[in-house]
Write a protein that holds these residues in place. Structure first.
Motif, PDB file in Angstrom:
ATOM      1  N   HIS A  41       2.150   7.524   3.157  1.00 38.03           N
ATOM      2  CA  HIS A  41       2.833   7.129   4.392  1.00 38.03           C
ATOM      3  C   HIS A  41       2.401   8.058   5.516  1.00 38.03           C
ATOM      4  CE1 HIS A  41       6.313  10.089   5.128  1.00 38.03           C
ATOM      5  NE2 HIS A  41       5.510  10.652   4.264  1.00 38.03           N
TER       6      HIS A  41
ATOM      7  N   VAL B 209       2.131   0.508   7.032  1.00 37.14           N
ATOM      8  CA  VAL B 209       2.995   1.608   6.599  1.00 37.14           C
ATOM      9  C   VAL B 209       4.421   1.110   6.398  1.00 37.14           C
ATOM     10  CG1 VAL B 209       3.977   3.835   7.248  1.00 37.14           C
ATOM     11  CG2 VAL B 209       1.566   3.366   7.703  1.00 37.14           C
TER      12      VAL B 209
ATOM     13  N   ARG C  59       6.497   1.079   2.922  1.00 40.58           N
ATOM     14  CA  ARG C  59       7.807   1.734   2.777  1.00 40.58           C
ATOM     15  C   ARG C  59       8.847   0.746   2.271  1.00 40.58           C
ATOM     16  NH1 ARG C  59       7.794   5.179   8.476  1.00 40.58           N
ATOM     17  NH2 ARG C  59       6.493   6.913   7.730  1.00 40.58           N
TER      18      ARG C  59
ATOM     19  N   TYR D 277       6.344  10.002  -1.812  1.00 38.83           N
ATOM     20  CA  TYR D 277       5.440   9.863  -0.677  1.00 38.83           C
ATOM     21  C   TYR D 277       4.531  11.090  -0.622  1.00 38.83           C
ATOM     22  CZ  TYR D 277       8.237   6.122   1.490  1.00 38.83           C
ATOM     23  OH  TYR D 277       8.892   4.943   1.763  1.00 38.83           O
TER      24      TYR D 277
END
Length: 323
Positions: free
Chosen positions: A220, A229, A233, A249
């Motif tokens: 990320h 991104v 997520r 992450y």
């Protein structure tokens, strides 16, 4: 054949340069991004990509007609302008170039060695990112890479070629990944850059319900490609909400660009495609699927080592470690 060697992170450049020094007859290269300078043509002669370009030129000038060096390079997407600077520089020194569409990345040398995986030929990718590649001397893998290379060199496009195992062309990788996840009995370990394919996400959730232990490293950042991104997520958050808690992450300041899955420490899928619909349906990709417990175990250990590195640097970054 010995198990493939994992070439990760900053190991890539010295490994590649040593391989190139062994070349005698052929070097075939597929690259999404090869940047020796800016899009305006200003060269960065102190960069890792320029060192690779200079090595290729040195080999061509030394061996002349005894060696054929070919570069198939992305010529359409956002990296194309920088690629053209590199390609034209290499062409001036006798290296053959074809522009096309590709997200594959690999070097095949004398039909004896294949270095293949996630590393782009950019300063960021070679010296900073978390990247994972394989160095193979497997004749079947090399034959598959060569078939893919020749198909694109002659003008082929996405979805137009079926490769012999263990290589997998283009969007077929999605179905292989889902099958591996659905067959897992004990563990699944993965690292991925962008991830938004519901079939793969749901397969992980099914595996979790079967009590399969799942560990993942997911990229990320907040700099660019933010739609990807945000979608990634969202995938990670849904998996977390479904009970898959061992997801992490990577730090946004260091790209987690590797793309691999390990099943039960028995099988490996590693390649160039993000787990995105675009990378299945549009962008040419290349994966390898190996049933190799030694490689699988080593790749799991590599992921664990990378996660320890991320955790050691936790205080250095403002990013959250876990999903």
């Amino acid at each position: 054949m010995a198990s493939p060697q994992i070439i990760a992170d900053t190991e890539y450049l010295p490994t590649l340069l040593k391989l190139l020094d062994r070349a005698e007859k052929t070097i075939d290269i597929m690259e999404y991004s090869f940047a020796i300078g800016s899009a305006t043509g200003r060269l960065n002669r102190n960069s890792a990509p320029f060192e690779i370009a200079d090595k290729l030129i040195e080999i061509k000038e030394s061996l002349g007609k005894k060696i054929r060096i070919r570069l198939y390079i992305e010529g359409y997407r956002e990296t194309a302008s920088r690629n053209m600077v590199t390609a034209e520089y290499l062409k001036e020194h006798g290296i053959e170039v074809v522009y096309g569409a590709t997200h594959a990345k690999g070097f095949c040398i004398d039909n004896k060695f294949l270095l293949f995986g996630s590393t782009n030929l950019t300063q960021q990718s070679i010296l900073k990112n978390h990247e994972t590649n394989l160095l193979l001397n497997d004749k079947k893998a090399i034959a598959g890479f060569n078939k893919y290379f020749e198909f694109h060199w002659k003008g082929g496009g996405h979805g137009g070629v079926i490769l012999p195992p263990p290589m997998i062309a283009d969007g077929v990788f999605k179905d292989v990944l889902v099958d591996m996840i659905d067959r897992a009995e004990k563990s699944l370990n993965f690292s991925i850059y962008f991830f938004h394919i519901s079939e793969i996400e749901k397969a992980f959730i099914r595996a979790h319900k079967r009590k399969v232990k799942i560990t993942g490293l997911i990229h990320h950042h907040d700099a660019f490609a933010l739609s990807y991104v945000r979608r990634t997520r969202g995938t990670a958050e849904r998996m977390n909400d479904a009970g898959i808690k061992d997801l992490h992450y990577g730090p946004g300041t260091l790209f987690t660009h590797s793309k691999f899955l390990v099943m039960d420490n028995k099988e490996v899928m590693l390649g160039t495609g993000n787990w995105l619909h675009e990378d299945v349906e549009v962008h040419p990709q290349l994966y390898i699927h190996l049933k190799d417990p030694t490689l699988a175990t080593n790749l799991t250990k590599h992921l664990q080592k990378t996660l320890r590195t991320v955790k050691r640097h936790r205080k250095e970054y403002t990013d959250s470690i876990s999903i």
